[in-house]
Design an enzyme around this catalytic site. Structure first.
Site, PDB file in Angstrom:
ATOM      1  CE  LYS A 121     -10.383  -7.235 -22.421  1.00  0.00           C
ATOM      2  NZ  LYS A 121     -11.118  -6.323 -21.722  1.00  0.00           N
TER       3      LYS A 121
ATOM      4  CB  CYS B 249       5.334  -4.044  -0.171  1.00  0.00           C
ATOM      5  SG  CYS B 249       6.514  -4.482  -0.953  1.00  0.00           S
ATOM      6  CE1 TYR B 250       1.492   0.883   6.195  1.00  0.00           C
ATOM      7  CE2 TYR B 250      -0.541  -0.753   6.027  1.00  0.00           C
ATOM      8  CZ  TYR B 250       0.125   0.455   6.092  1.00  0.00           C
ATOM      9  OH  TYR B 250      -0.288   0.615   7.278  1.00  0.00           O
TER      10      TYR B 250
ATOM     11  CG  HIS C 251       5.164  -5.628  -5.255  1.00  0.00           C
ATOM     12  ND1 HIS C 251       3.871  -5.367  -4.569  1.00  0.00           N
ATOM     13  CD2 HIS C 251       5.709  -4.284  -4.551  1.00  0.00           C
ATOM     14  CE1 HIS C 251       3.532  -3.622  -3.802  1.00  0.00           C
ATOM     15  NE2 HIS C 251       4.811  -3.917  -4.377  1.00  0.00           N
TER      16      HIS C 251
ATOM     17  CD  GLU D  18       2.425  -8.218  -5.387  1.00  0.00           C
ATOM     18  OE1 GLU D  18       2.724  -8.995  -5.160  1.00  0.00           O
ATOM     19  OE2 GLU D  18       2.186  -7.543  -5.532  1.00  0.00           O
TER      20      GLU D  18
ATOM     21  N   GLY E 176       0.679  -1.173   0.078  1.00  0.00           N
ATOM     22  CA  GLY E 176      -0.053   0.061  -0.006  1.00  0.00           C
ATOM     23  C   GLY E 176       1.050   0.937  -0.153  1.00  0.00           C
TER      24      GLY E 176
ATOM     25  CB  SER F  63     -18.876  -3.579 -26.401  1.00  0.00           C
ATOM     26  OG  SER F  63     -18.685  -4.310 -25.968  1.00  0.00           O
ATOM     27  N   GLY F  64     -20.407  -6.147 -27.752  1.00  0.00           N
ATOM     28  CA  GLY F  64     -19.181  -6.820 -28.540  1.00  0.00           C
ATOM     29  C   GLY F  64     -18.017  -7.839 -28.305  1.00  0.00           C
ATOM     30  N   GLY F  65     -17.516  -6.982 -26.779  1.00  0.00           N
ATOM     31  CA  GLY F  65     -15.991  -6.950 -26.340  1.00  0.00           C
ATOM     32  C   GLY F  65     -16.538  -8.382 -25.657  1.00  0.00           C
ATOM     33  CB  VAL F  66     -13.674 -10.674 -23.965  1.00  0.00           C
ATOM     34  CG1 VAL F  66     -13.139 -10.035 -23.769  1.00  0.00           C
ATOM     35  CG2 VAL F  66     -14.047 -12.144 -23.080  1.00  0.00           C
ATOM     36  CG  ASP F  67     -14.398  -6.851 -20.346  1.00  0.00           C
ATOM     37  OD1 ASP F  67     -13.613  -8.458 -20.912  1.00  0.00           O
ATOM     38  OD2 ASP F  67     -14.167  -5.683 -20.519  1.00  0.00           O
ATOM     39  CB  SER F  68     -20.578  -6.282 -22.101  1.00  0.00           C
ATOM     40  OG  SER F  68     -19.915  -6.392 -23.879  1.00  0.00           O
TER      41      SER F  68
END
Ligand code: XMP
Length: 504
Positions: free
Chosen positions: A360, A79-80, A165, A167, A51, A218-223
């Site tokens: 994604k 870290c933090y 980090h 990750e 953080g 939108s046709g995008g993968v998410d929606s």
């Protein structure tokens, strides 16, 4: 599916990335605020994230240490998180420069526990904030960097801290270090995509009940993944596709075809004039984004009538970069689905974002498990505000038409040359500074277009792609010869950070 690892979020841009890495290693992790510690479900491990604060700040975020110890599960501070544990165990630290990141070389002193099968001299990604000056009683140093600063500590049995980090992919053996931590848990891996999908669907059913939902697609993968999830959950949903006039060439037809393939009926609203009128004269990138975000809402609600809920395919990077209220991270840009009005609706409980904890490629995996066609899953990301953010300065129909043609050539040539699927996102931007050239022996005072192709894992960082010169030459020739209004083609060789992927 039971949550196995709680990641307490101290505000790092990478907190959710820890969650994702743990999931990749087969354990179900979720992000919580530090103050939710006492409300956690029974978990087998707790990770304290990094953080931006310093532990020595008067209002530094804290942890209920007694409660944490009572949980009797392995704890890892990053870290933090490590500095906080160091302080709680009685160590001292020296406040340093904050928020500076950089590579260092891992020097392992104790190759058991966290560092079993990890190589010394491997690169780690440091956060140069506070440094440990005096160890707490009973603690030991597991590893240092090449400057002999402690970068990993064992405080006592089951309590560990790392200053770097693990990750981020720049910590080359970070994954093995996290795996070693997970081996300490009294649990077998319990995360898989099928159960996760079922859990998302159950959560949607519970959240939505019998309310009606409008879902922008939108046709995008998410929606697309979101619409299919809502469909599978059996809730009452109105999927709406808005043609804002800022879509790519023939995108409306492609999107309609795609939804036919997945068996979902969508309503298409043609709203080009409305969007262009609203954007007329506006040059400020943030204001453009806000105008578009608000107009999307108007169109959704007008069109769907009395719907009570808005479903958005927001992903984690959108949340973190928009840094809306509640987040401790810094704001980069307002994504179209995080404008104030959306946030107000959210506060009223009228927005659902089932994908907001995902990146994604996790969404792609989920989509594949639901039978969404590969071409749809592998589409490059496309921003909600569309070509408006690829037209720096004022947007106009003329500019958009030029951009659409150049973009189509760029993408088609990437496909035909076999590069499209090796690139995470490719985009074409029409720059507002016209330049002098010569076309057919006549002066041409026209726009430049900038091509950008990046690889990225999660849109948080990105590197430009070394497309071979012959392919770039083919694209450039086709654009210069085929697109009226363009007399110059540039290739963008900027990493993110410091650049972002889009120009606005
Ligand atoms: P940047 O430009 O911030 O973009 O590096 C990161 C990723 O997010 C996409 N992007 C958006 N997506 N709404 C979206 O749905 C937005 O407002 C938005 N702005 C950027 C961008 O295309 C890239 O994939």
């Amino acid at each position: 599916m039971e949550v196995q690892v709680a990641v307490l979020d101290y505000g790092s841009q990478y907190s959710q990335l820890i969650v994702r890495r743990v999931r990749e290693l087969g354990f179900y992790a979720r992000l919580y605020l530090p103050e939710q510690l006492k409300e956690l479900p029974p978990v087998q491990g707790v990770i304290l994230s990094g953080g931006p604060a310093s532990v020595s700040d008067a209002d530094a975020p804290d942890v209920d240490f007694d409660y944490l110890k009572e949980l009797k599960v392995p704890v890892l501070g990053v870290c933090y998180g490590m500095q906080l544990l160091n302080k709680k165990f009685g160590g001292t630290l020296q406040p340093g420069r904050t928020s500076e990141y950089g590579p260092a070389l891992l020097q392992i002193l104790d190759d058991q526990s966290l560092f079993a099968d990890v190589n010394s001299d491997s690169q780690i990604w440091m956060s140069h904030s506070d440094t440990v000056t005096e160890l707490p009683p009973g603690a030991s140093i597991l590893a240092t960097n090449e400057e002999k600063q402690a970068v990993a500590l064992r405080f006592c049995d089951g309590f560990y801290g790392i200053q770097f980090h693990p990750e981020v992919t720049h910590s080359h053996e970070g994954r093995s270090i996290l795996r070693n931590y997970l081996k300490m848990l009294d649990a077998a891996p319990g995360f898989d995509v099928e159960s996760f999908k079922k859990q998302l669907i159950d959560e949607i059913i519970e959240e939505v009940g019998d309310r009606e939902v409008v879902c922008g697609v939108s046709g995008g993968v998410d929606s697309t993944v979101l619409a299919v999830l809502l469909h599978k959950a059996g809730v009452k949903v109105h999927p709406i596709f808005v043609d804002t006039g800022m879509l790519r060439k023939e995108e409306d037809l492609e999107v309609q075809e795609q939804f036919k393939e997945v068996g979902i009926e969508i309503d298409t609203v043609y709203a080009e004039e409305r969007f262009l009128t609203a954007l007329a004269g506006e040059t400020d990138p943030e204001k453009k984004r806000v105008i578009i975000g608000n107009l999307f809402l108007d169109v959704f609600f007008e069109h769907a009538g009395h719907v009570e809920l808005l479903a958005q395919g927001t992903l984690y990077p959108d949340v973190i970069e928009s840094a809306t209220s509640g987040s401790k991270a810094s704001k980069i840009k307002t994504h179209h689905n995080r404008v104030d009005r959306v946030m107000d609706l959210k506060a009223e409980g009228k927005v659902i974002e089932p994908l907001a904890e995902l990146f994604k490629d996790e969404v792609r995996e989920l989509g594949a498990s639901m039978g969404i066609p590969e071409r749809a899953l592998n589409r490059h990301p496309f921003p909600g505000p569309g070509l408006a953010v690829r037209c720096p300065g004022e947007v106009s129909k003329d500019k958009l038409d030029i951009l659409r043609e150049a973009d189509a050539i760029f993408i088609d040539t990437l496909r035909s040359s076999g590069w499209y699927d090796r690139i995470w996102q490719a985009c074409c931007t029409l720059l507002p500074a016209k330049s002098v050239g010569v076309k057919g022996d006549v002066r041409a005072y026209e726009y430049p277009v900038s091509l950008r192709a990046v690889i990225s894992e999660d849109a948080m960082t990105a590197d430009w792609v070394e497309i071979p010169f012959p392919v770039l030459r083919e694209i450039s020739n086709k654009i210069l010869n085929g697109v009226k209004g363009v007399n110059r083609v540039l290739y963008d060789i900027s990493t993110k950070p410091p650049a972002s992927i889009e120009w606005e």
